[in-house]
Design a protein around this motif. Structure first.
Motif, PDB file in Angstrom:
ATOM      1  N   ASP A  98       0.831  -1.211   0.000  1.00  0.00           N
ATOM      2  CA  ASP A  98       0.000   0.000   0.000  1.00  0.00           C
ATOM      3  C   ASP A  98       0.860   1.253   0.000  1.00  0.00           C
ATOM      4  N   ASN A  99       1.927   1.249   0.781  1.00  0.00           N
ATOM      5  CA  ASN A  99       2.810   2.402   0.860  1.00  0.00           C
ATOM      6  C   ASN A  99       3.521   2.622  -0.472  1.00  0.00           C
ATOM      7  N   ARG A 100       3.941   1.548  -1.103  1.00  0.00           N
ATOM      8  CA  ARG A 100       4.608   1.662  -2.395  1.00  0.00           C
ATOM      9  C   ARG A 100       3.636   2.164  -3.462  1.00  0.00           C
ATOM     10  N   THR A 101       2.368   1.743  -3.385  1.00  0.00           N
ATOM     11  CA  THR A 101       1.361   2.180  -4.345  1.00  0.00           C
ATOM     12  C   THR A 101       1.092   3.668  -4.208  1.00  0.00           C
ATOM     13  N   GLU A 102       1.015   4.178  -2.971  1.00  0.00           N
ATOM     14  CA  GLU A 102       0.767   5.602  -2.744  1.00  0.00           C
ATOM     15  C   GLU A 102       1.910   6.455  -3.278  1.00  0.00           C
ATOM     16  N   ASN A 103       3.127   5.942  -3.191  1.00  0.00           N
ATOM     17  CA  ASN A 103       4.294   6.711  -3.601  1.00  0.00           C
ATOM     18  C   ASN A 103       4.698   6.483  -5.053  1.00  0.00           C
ATOM     19  N   SER A 104       3.912   5.679  -5.797  1.00  0.00           N
ATOM     20  CA  SER A 104       4.299   5.404  -7.178  1.00  0.00           C
ATOM     21  C   SER A 104       4.117   6.661  -8.028  1.00  0.00           C
ATOM     22  N   ASP A 105       4.970   6.761  -9.015  1.00  0.00           N
ATOM     23  CA  ASP A 105       4.945   7.929  -9.888  1.00  0.00           C
ATOM     24  C   ASP A 105       3.725   7.881 -10.797  1.00  0.00           C
ATOM     25  N   SER A 106       3.199   9.041 -11.088  1.00  0.00           N
ATOM     26  CA  SER A 106       2.111   9.123 -12.048  1.00  0.00           C
ATOM     27  C   SER A 106       2.475  10.158 -13.095  1.00  0.00           C
ATOM     28  N   THR A 107       2.000   9.923 -14.284  1.00  0.00           N
ATOM     29  CA  THR A 107       2.247  10.850 -15.381  1.00  0.00           C
ATOM     30  C   THR A 107       0.912  11.245 -15.981  1.00  0.00           C
ATOM     31  N   GLU A 108       0.940  12.279 -16.765  1.00  0.00           N
ATOM     32  CA  GLU A 108      -0.266  12.756 -17.411  1.00  0.00           C
ATOM     33  C   GLU A 108      -0.138  12.488 -18.900  1.00  0.00           C
ATOM     34  N   ARG A 109      -1.181  11.933 -19.498  1.00  0.00           N
ATOM     35  CA  ARG A 109      -1.127  11.688 -20.933  1.00  0.00           C
ATOM     36  C   ARG A 109      -2.366  12.278 -21.599  1.00  0.00           C
ATOM     37  N   LYS A 110      -2.210  12.617 -22.860  1.00  0.00           N
ATOM     38  CA  LYS A 110      -3.287  13.201 -23.640  1.00  0.00           C
ATOM     39  C   LYS A 110      -4.012  12.082 -24.381  1.00  0.00           C
ATOM     40  N   VAL A 111      -5.329  12.023 -24.213  1.00  0.00           N
ATOM     41  CA  VAL A 111      -6.133  11.001 -24.855  1.00  0.00           C
ATOM     42  C   VAL A 111      -7.107  11.689 -25.797  1.00  0.00           C
ATOM     43  N   CYS A 112      -7.112  11.263 -27.062  1.00  0.00           N
ATOM     44  CA  CYS A 112      -7.988  11.862 -28.066  1.00  0.00           C
ATOM     45  C   CYS A 112      -8.903  10.791 -28.649  1.00  0.00           C
ATOM     46  N   ARG A 113     -10.181  11.154 -28.834  1.00  0.00           N
ATOM     47  CA  ARG A 113     -11.174  10.237 -29.413  1.00  0.00           C
ATOM     48  C   ARG A 113     -11.940  10.969 -30.511  1.00  0.00           C
ATOM     49  N   PRO A 114     -12.327  10.248 -31.557  1.00  0.00           N
ATOM     50  CA  PRO A 114     -13.110  10.878 -32.620  1.00  0.00           C
ATOM     51  C   PRO A 114     -14.474  11.332 -32.124  1.00  0.00           C
ATOM     52  N   VAL A 115     -14.953  12.431 -32.663  1.00  0.00           N
ATOM     53  CA  VAL A 115     -16.271  12.957 -32.306  1.00  0.00           C
ATOM     54  C   VAL A 115     -17.198  12.743 -33.491  1.00  0.00           C
ATOM     55  N   GLY A 116     -18.349  12.163 -33.210  1.00  0.00           N
ATOM     56  CA  GLY A 116     -19.395  11.990 -34.218  1.00  0.00           C
ATOM     57  C   GLY A 116     -19.054  11.124 -35.315  1.00  0.00           C
TER      58      GLY A 116
END
Length: 116
Positions: A98-116
């Motif tokens: 649990d402690n290792r999970t809380e301290n794991s690194d997170s990144t931000e990624r851009k997600v694109c989906r078609p519209v209509g």
């Protein structure tokens, strides 16, 4: 009297934080036209790193705790120490995971989906 004022101040700060969270505007997705001329909707999302296997660490802890517990006592006390050691080891392994999970690194990624 000072403790009472501290509690009132704490309550006021909590109420303000709750009020701000209730009226927070969620992140809006951006709409683009890609190279093919199609409209896509993009947003950012958080991606956590590898959290490990949720069973591995408690299992290793239980085995190690059982072995250590088995070294203590004799007769029925030996059995009890083995079981208690395995339980304590599993708990320690879960807390480690649990402690290792809380301290794991997170990144931000851009997600694109078609519209209509």
């Amino acid at each position: 009297m000072d403790v009472f004022n501290h509690q009132k101040r704490r309550l006021a700060v909590s109420a303000c934080a709750l009020f701000a969270a209730a009226f927070a505007v969620p992140a809006m997705a951006d709409t683009y036209v890609n190279d093919d001329g199609k409209r896509v909707e993009c947003h950012y999302e958080q991606v956590k790193g590898d959290d490990g296997h949720p069973v591995r660490d408690p299992l290793i802890g239980a085995v190690a705790g059982g072995v250590i517990g088995h070294q203590i006592g004799g007769g029925k006390g030996n059995d009890v120490a083995t079981v208690v050691g395995a339980g304590a080891g599993a708990y320690a392994g879960k807390k480690y995971n649990d402690n290792r999970t809380e301290n794991s690194d997170s990144t931000e990624r851009k997600v694109c989906r078609p519209v209509g």
